[in-house]
Design an enzyme around this catalytic site. Structure first.
Site: not given
Ligand code: ADP
Ligand code: MG
Length: 553
Positions: A56, A89-90, A381
């Protein structure tokens, strides 16, 4: 003429700019590899040796204990994102870092920071407009989409294995606490239990109080229970004046004690007369009172937390009183059942079947502390995105689809922006593509191939085309059920832009006294320096607060 004190340190012009940009970029770099379903986790060890393993963004940055002022502005981006939406957040931080990186190049080619700032702001406004227009509408009763939203937010986190089950719980929890005033996630209590598997996590419509009944002779459960909430101590009130009691013979002492006992008995009778079946007490309960309560068949728990009392009041419709004498039947709450149950080897009181469950408890189980903690963060989240979706009614496809589309449309838009600002708008467009690029990199894919393929699909008018991190193909994300609320993206763009612009506009850093480590612009000229020693670009080792790493391993 010298106007600053001897201790203060000053860095100006390009040095200041490049120092701040480097610091901001370093923050973004530190969370980049965690992005997306295939992102990796980080292990953070504080100086006391306690360990957090997480994916996270905001948690990583908070734990890192960063103390460079510009770096902190980027950390704040993730905090704002956390507060406003809960997820993304990332992404927000990674975009902010990339905006700074692009700006650095523009500055090198003699474009003024103010011009860049202006271009970035215009681009951000335009980007938000585009997303508003392209977003897919969802109605509040579209449960399937809500579950998909909840699932996407948990993808790639510790909750991965049980995300389908957890997503259902999350949606139920948010729907249960929704009322006319909206959705207050404070009413969803997430309780972690070590023991059992994540699959066994459950939603309790009501409140779980982490207390046992005070006396073994009290019943284990009460049906159709009237509940009293008392924020005080269940004991004989101390007399206001300090009285000295002189006891001359044992019978007098007995009389004195009898009197106290009598008072306690009266207090308990009062509760029994009011029809109380269960009482939660904020403070202690006198031993004698416990005995009488048990005799009356009343379940009592002591030292209930303030937050528990509040949650109980909300859930049962009761009122917390601070004086038992004031207690009337109107103050009592009601629950269909109050039961003491074992959960993960820990006895707790479950207050369930409340009429209007405006307060629910999500019991998250997991095999170890680290597992449940990370699952809890993923659930937080997830709760946030479901709430945002219900509030705004708009979602976007994930997997880098919106960023790719924005980059494309912003490059068109740039042509309509005159002068040098055009270059800044183009840089902004390039910066957004950091998201699909990073998703690809973290999934072990060729980022150039992925970007080319994404761009061509979007060029052909396919707004929902995104990168499937598992297969590496570009697919229709909406069909695939990978969707996120609009607000995750608009908020990230807004905060990232604001932070980048703020950092870019600084051309003078004046620090009173010694910044910790005293390294802002000190001696050598081989690049910007950072407080904390070592520089952050070098990796985790240079971060403040990570000093315990060596000793704890
Ligand atoms: P954040 O803290 O920004 O939410 P995450 O590690 O949760 O970071 O990653 C979010 C990103 O991953 C978003 O751009 C989301 O669209 C993408 N994402 C989530 N699930 C999938 C998936 N099954 N395939 C491709 N991208 C995905
Ligand atoms: Mg996320």
């Amino acid at each position: 003429m010298i106007v600053l004190s001897e201790d203060s340190q000053r860095t100006s012009g390009k040095d200041a700019q490049s120092m701040n940009i480097t610091a901001g970029k370093a923050v973004a770099e530190s969370v980049r590899t965690t992005l997306g379903p295939k992102g990796m986790d980080k292990m953070l060890v504080d100086s006391g040796g306690s360990v957090v393993v997480t994916n996270d963004g905001v948690t990583i940055l908070k734990e890192m204990d960063i103390d460079h002022p510009a770096a902190n502005m980027i950390v704040e981006v993730s905090e704002t994102q956390e507060n406003e939406v809960g997820d993304g957040t990332t992404s927000a931080v990674v975009v902010a870092g990339e905006l700074l990186d692009q700006a650095e190049e523009l500055i090198d080619s003699e474009i003024h920071a103010t011009t860049i700032a202006q271009g970035y702001r215009e681009a951000a406004e335009k980007a938000k407009d585009i997303l508003e227009t392209e977003a897919i509408e969802v109605s509040a009763d579209d449960r399937d989409t809500l579950v998909e939203i909840a699932t996407t937010a948990m993808t790639g986190k510790g909750a991965e294995g049980a995300k389908d089950h957890l997503a259902e719980l999350v949606v139920d929890a948010v729907l249960a606490v929704e009322d006319d005033d909206g959705i207050d996630l404070d009413n969803v209590d997430v309780e972690t239990v070590v023991g059992g598997s994540i699959d066994e996590s459950e939603l309790v419509e009501g409140v779980i109080v982490d207390k046992e009944r005070v006396d073994e002779n009290m019943p284990y459960f009460a049906e159709d229970a009237n509940i009293a909430l008392f924020d005080g101590a269940f004991e004989v009130k101390e007399t206001e004046i300090d009285a000295e009691v002189n006891v001359t013979d044992p019978s007098q002492l007995q009389e004195f004690l009898d009197q106290e006992e009598e008072q306690l008995k009266e207090m308990v009778d009062q509760l029994a007369d009011a029809g109380v079946d269960v009482v939660f007490v904020g403070d202690g309960i006198d031993d004698m009172a416990q005995h009488y309560l048990a005799q009356e068949g009343i379940i009592a728990a002591r030292r209930a937390k303030n937050s528990d009392l509040k949650a109980l009041a909300r859930a049962t419709g009761g009122r917390v009183v601070s004086n038992l004498d004031d207690l009337t039947e109107d103050d009592l709450g009601f629950a269909g059942s109050v039961t003491q149950k074992d959960i993960g080897g820990d006895e707790r009181l479950f207050v369930e079947d409340v009429e209007d469950a405006k307060s629910v408890t999500l019991v998250v189980r997991g095999s170890t502390d680290h597992v449940v903690d990370e699952v809890e963060r993923a659930i937080e989240d997830s709760l946030g995105v479901v709430r945002a979706t219900l509030e705004d009614g708009k979602v976007l496809p994930g997997g880098g689809a919106p960023e790719t589309e924005l980059a494309l449309q912003l490059r068109d838009f740039a042509d309509s922006v005159g002068g040098r600002e055009q270059l800044a708008v183009e840089a902004f467009a390039d910066a957004l593509e950091v998201i699909p690029r990073t998703l690809a990199e973290n999934a072990g894919l060729d980022s150039i191939d992925s970007l080319v393929s994404l761009r061509s699909q979007h060029d052909g008018g396919d707004f929902t085309a995104g990168l499937d991190a598992y297969s590496g193909n570009v697919i229709d994300m909406e069909n695939e059920g990978v969707v996120e609320p609009l607000r995750v993206k608009t908020q990230a763009i807004e905060s990232a832009t604001e932070a980048a612009v703020m950092i870019l506009r600084i051309d003078d850093v004046i620090a009173a006294g010694d910044l910790s480590g005293g390294q802002v612009g000190d001696d050598d000229d081989d690049g910007p320096d950072m407080p904390g020693g070592g520089g952050m670009g070098g990796g985790m080792g240079g971060m403040g607060g990570m000093g315990g790493m060596g000793g704890a391993m």
